[in-house]
Design an enzyme around this catalytic site. Structure first.
Site, mmCIF file in Angstrom:
data_model
loop_
_atom_site.group_PDB
_atom_site.id
_atom_site.type_symbol
_atom_site.label_atom_id
_atom_site.label_comp_id
_atom_site.label_asym_id
_atom_site.label_seq_id
_atom_site.Cartn_x
_atom_site.Cartn_y
_atom_site.Cartn_z
ATOM 1 N N LYS A 245 50.997 32.293 42.407
ATOM 2 C CA LYS A 245 52.377 32.277 41.932
ATOM 3 C C LYS A 245 52.457 31.739 40.498
ATOM 4 O O LYS A 245 51.430 31.400 39.903
ATOM 5 C CB LYS A 245 53.255 31.474 42.876
HETATM 6 C C1 LIG Z 1 53.097 34.092 48.601
HETATM 7 C C2 LIG Z 1 54.294 34.415 49.388
HETATM 8 C C3 LIG Z 1 54.627 33.678 50.539
HETATM 9 C C4 LIG Z 1 53.724 32.613 51.108
HETATM 10 O O1 LIG Z 1 53.565 31.510 50.256
HETATM 11 P P1 LIG Z 1 52.544 30.336 50.706
HETATM 12 O O2 LIG Z 1 52.889 29.205 49.779
HETATM 13 O O3 LIG Z 1 51.162 30.857 50.477
HETATM 14 O O4 LIG Z 1 52.820 30.018 52.113
HETATM 15 C C5 LIG Z 1 55.802 33.984 51.194
HETATM 16 N N1 LIG Z 1 56.611 34.966 50.760
HETATM 17 C C6 LIG Z 1 56.326 35.695 49.671
HETATM 18 C C7 LIG Z 1 57.282 36.767 49.216
HETATM 19 C C8 LIG Z 1 55.150 35.461 48.952
HETATM 20 O O5 LIG Z 1 54.853 36.216 47.884
#
Ligand SMILES: *Cc1c(COP(=O)(O)O)cnc(C)c1O
Length: 372
Positions: free
Chosen positions: A176
């Site tokens: 992210k």
């Molecule tokens: C990456 C992602 C998640 C999960 O995030 P984590 O922190 O790895 O649990 C959930 N929803 C979306 C849309 C994502 O891109």
């Protein structure tokens, strides 16, 4: 994606280790305040991931067996999985091809008397049309939970995603825009929900470890309900505090690199490309392109040809309803989701990407398209 981490993060993590507070403590509390202020939300609760933040959001709303929760199939599978954690039924709705997001119309098409909530994803950081979605949900008491895993630094009508929101969940996974290694945050306008989720992430404990250590008299904690261990550590929060200061620089660099992709790829036979919606601004967490039927090679052949030229691209967003884990889940037809997941891909984009690397990616895509 490559995270942008420097000596400042390493020093902040080392300071947390030297302090002796390595689990959830004062740095987590500071990160919560700083993050909430940054997204203009009154309360932030730091947790172990966006997935656990979404799980807690559903627990707060009281979603359970017999309830339906509308989710996009076109999302990372965690969006649908959390609905299963609470024993409710995920109902897949289709998305619009320009933003990859649910719309008021695609949600309305799948509402039933059992719908309790919608998990509205701001896919790859592109804001969904919140006002329109609230317009169909609010009159029926359906709660809108925002999955902003990718949307830190994105704007909806000039306000940060998460401002004035009932419940918004973010991710700090290295994939992210900013990272704490692993980690997540739940923000809310409700003081009651903020307090309850702070307890739920700590086994349902009435009092945090930090509060007990700070007290001059003996205090015994209580457990009023069954909670979870969804805590963030102070080492992660120390890194997060530094990353938060880099956020503006990261988003503006991503927007420059994205504009350059648009200018250099616009004449190719593409069906779509990520862009700002009329009502908001994306942080370009991922740069996706959708191939048109006239593109000379298939999506998978393009990925292979990029890899052969040393460019590591990825398939577009997955479709959860096509995975074996959801083979038993009934759903309406999802034609736009199925086309996007088959025809789209994600190009490299990271803060420290050089002009030369950007040109190499463009050259490799153009060569595969036969228009070098
Ligand atoms: C990456 C992602 C998640 C999960 O995030 P984590 O922190 O790895 O649990 C959930 N929803 C979306 C849309 C994502 O891109």
């Amino acid at each position: 994606m490559r995270p942008w981490l420097g000596p400042e993060e390493a020093e902040a993590a080392a300071a947390a280790v030297s302090s002796g507070w390595v689990a959830q403590g004062p740095r987590v509390a500071e990160f919560e305040r700083a993050f909430a202020a940054r997204v203009e939300a009154p309360y932030g609760v730091a947790v172990s991931s966006c997935t656990t933040a979404l799980h807690l959001a559903l627990v707060l709303v009281g979603v359970g067996p017999g309830d339906e929760v509308v989710v996009p199939s076109l999302s990372f599978i965690a969006t649908a999985n959390v609905v299963r954690y609470v024993g409710a039924t995920p109902v897949f709705a289709d998305v619009e091809p320009t933003t990859l997001n649910l719309t008021a119309a695609t949600i309305e098409a799948v509402l039933t008397p059992r719908t309790r909530a919608v998990i509205l994803v701001h896919q790859v950081g592109t804001p969904a049309d919140l006002d329109a979605v609230h317009g169909v949900c609010d009159p029926s008491g359906i709660v809108v939970i925002e999955d902003a895993a990718c949307a830190i630094g994105s704007l909806y009508r000039d306000r940060p995603i998460g401002a004035d929101s009932d419940l918004t969940a973010y991710s700090f996974h290295p994939r992210k825009v900013i990272t704490t290694g692993e980690g997540g945050m739940l923000v809310t306008t409700s003081e009651a929900w903020a307090k309850r989720s702070s307890r739920l992430r700590e086994h349902g404990m009435s009092l945090s470890a930090e509060a007990r250590h700070a007290s001059s008299s003996v205090v015994l904690e209580r457990y009023d309900e069954v909670g979870f261990n969804y805590r963030m550590t102070d080492v992660q929060a120390a890194i997060g505090l530094v990353q938060l200061e880099r956020l503006d620089a990261i988003v503006s660099r991503r927007r420059e690199l994205a504009e350059a992709y648009r200018a250099r790829l616009d004449d190719l036979p593409l069906a779509g490309m990520i862009a700002d919606p009329p009502y908001g601004r994306t942080n370009y967490q991922s740069y996706w392109i959708e191939l048109s039927d006239d593109f000379p090679v298939t999506r998978d052949a393009l990925l292979q040809s990029l890899l052969d030229r040393g460019v590591s691209a990825r398939r577009g967003i997955m479709a959860s309803h096509l995975e074996p884990a959801y083979a038993e889940t009934a759903h309406a037809s999802l034609p736009i989701t199925e086309r996007l997941t088959r025809r789209s891909l994600i190009l490299p984009l990271f803060h420290e990407m050089t002009e030369g690397q950007h040109e190499r990616v463009v050259a490799a895509v153009r060569a595969a398209a036969g228009s070098a």
